[in-house]
Design an enzyme around this catalytic site. Structure first.
Site, PDB file in Angstrom:
ATOM      1  N   PRO A  17       0.835  -1.207   0.000  1.00 30.59           N
ATOM      2  CA  PRO A  17       0.000   0.000   0.000  1.00 30.59           C
ATOM      3  C   PRO A  17       0.874   1.263   0.000  1.00 30.59           C
ATOM      4  CG  PRO A  17      -0.849  -1.614   1.559  1.00 30.59           C
ATOM      5  CD  PRO A  17       0.502  -2.114   1.102  1.00 30.59           C
ATOM      6  N   ALA A  18       0.497   2.229  -0.822  1.00 31.49           N
ATOM      7  CA  ALA A  18       1.330   3.417  -1.048  1.00 31.49           C
ATOM      8  C   ALA A  18       1.578   4.222   0.225  1.00 31.49           C
ATOM      9  CB  ALA A  18       0.673   4.304  -2.096  1.00 31.49           C
ATOM     10  N   GLY A  20       1.894   3.976   4.325  1.00 32.38           N
ATOM     11  CA  GLY A  20       1.992   3.129   5.512  1.00 32.38           C
ATOM     12  C   GLY A  20       2.121   3.994   6.747  1.00 32.38           C
ATOM     13  N   TYR A  52      13.183  -0.579  16.843  1.00 30.88           N
ATOM     14  CA  TYR A  52      12.335   0.468  17.428  1.00 30.88           C
ATOM     15  C   TYR A  52      11.881   0.092  18.842  1.00 30.88           C
ATOM     16  CZ  TYR A  52      11.756   1.851  12.462  1.00 30.88           C
ATOM     17  OH  TYR A  52      11.943   2.209  11.145  1.00 30.88           O
ATOM     18  N   HIS A 121      17.732  -3.961   8.109  1.00 30.98           N
ATOM     19  CA  HIS A 121      17.529  -2.550   8.469  1.00 30.98           C
ATOM     20  C   HIS A 121      18.631  -1.625   7.950  1.00 30.98           C
ATOM     21  CE1 HIS A 121      15.394  -0.029  11.779  1.00 30.98           C
ATOM     22  NE2 HIS A 121      15.835   0.749  10.820  1.00 30.98           N
TER      23      HIS A 121
END
Ligand code: A2P
Length: 302
Positions: A17-18, A20, A52, A121
């Site tokens: 999906p464009a 996020g 994170y 990452h």
């Protein structure tokens, strides 16, 4: 088409999906509610990372958000990331076996059976970089990751994979915004059919990461340069954040805005009710100022 419906292809079976929802710097106190609100606002793509340190709370937010909206796991695209280690910080590069264990641990913290995209990452793996990449290909083959890619890789890191004769990454998540346009790297990625995913799209906002303890390495020149963006945003009747995010999706990059404010969450998803005209895109193309500022504490290309 709304931001939650537009997608970009990653491989023959997977599309991203464009828009996020990014989760970097969202604390464990805030993450559950933030993810729940993001899913309620219409986000169907969540970007997280073991680095994170909020995967458990992000996972709880995902479960609550899906339940509240009557959605299933298949309705959501989730990206997770391997922390590859970093010898420069006394953190030994992960082996292939450890890479598999790290992905399993992330899945368990997130409470998921698979992720839609698993990324290395950063290219800190040194002489274990290819071993880590092979492990990601194994994770894809075993169905734990629907697609696999990298983040913060430069041309030489991508060439290393090509030279080893291995399948190339489906995506490379990099800092991309009008002040860091990386034309050489993007052309190289296009040659190998590697989809760009943009992070830190909002760097040019005057308010970007100005809270104490957050990084911002903007030059005074950058700080002074808001007039053109403000003018364009006004012309389209949108916020500067929407203009910067639209610049990304209009160029074909998935974007990952993050906000704790439900109104801004909705605004950041609303990128398909306007488009930036050719003259403004051309003006923005002249604003490139090099490598970017998000990794102020170290050069991830090393
Ligand atoms: P807030 O949570 O108060 O909305 P990054 O993810 O690159 O760190 O950038 C996120 C920062 O940008 C956060 O400080 C967030 O603050 C802010 N932000 C996100 N969306 C918007 C917006 N539409 N307008 C202004 N600031 C925004």
């Amino acid at each position: 088409m709304s931001g939650s419906q537009t997608t970009f292809a990653l491989n023959t079976e997977t599309a991203i999906p464009a828009v996020g929802f990014g989760t970097y710097l969202i604390s464990n106190d805030d993450a559950e509610a933030a993810i729940r609100s993001a899913i309620a606002a219409g986000y169907r793509h969540i970007d997280t990372a073991s680095g994170y340190r909020n995967e458990e709370t992000v996972g709880a937010g995902i479960r609550q958000g899906l339940d509240a909206e009557g959605l299933t796991r298949a309705d959501l695209f989730v990206t997770a990331k391997l922390w590859p280690g970093n010898p420069a910080w006394g953190d030994a590069p992960k082996t292939g076996a450890q890479t598999i264990e790290e992905c399993d641990a992330s899945l368990s913290r997130l409470g998921l059976d698979y992720v839609d995209l698993y990324l290395i990452h950063a290219p800190y793996g040194g002489d274990r970089r290819l071993e880590q990449w092979r492990a990601l290909l194994d994770l894809q083959a075993s169905g734990k990751a629907r697609s696999v890619g990298v983040s913060n890789f430069n041309e030489s890191h991508l060439d290393e994979i090509a030279a080893a004769g291995l399948p190339m990454p489906d995506a490379n998540q990099i800092e991309l915004h009008p002040w860091s346009q990386k034309p050489g790297l993007l052309a190289h990625m296009a040659k190998h059919d590697i989809a760009p995913i943009a992070y830190s799209s909002l760097v040019p906002l005057s308010t970007w990461r100005t809270e104490p303890g957050q990084d911002s390495a903007k030059t005074d020149e950058m700080k002074a340069d808001g007039t053109a963006f403000r003018g364009m945003a006004e012309k389209y009747g949108v916020s500067e954040a929407q203009l910067l995010l639209r610049w990304g999706v209009q160029n074909g990059y998935a974007v990952l805005p993050k906000s704790l404010n439900p109104e801004r969450m909705r605004q950041n998803l609303d990128l398909f009710s306007f488009s930036i005209d050719d003259a403004d895109m051309a003006q923005m193309a002249t604003m490139d100022r090099g490598d970017g500022v998000a990794w102020a504490s170290g050069d991830p290309s090393k």
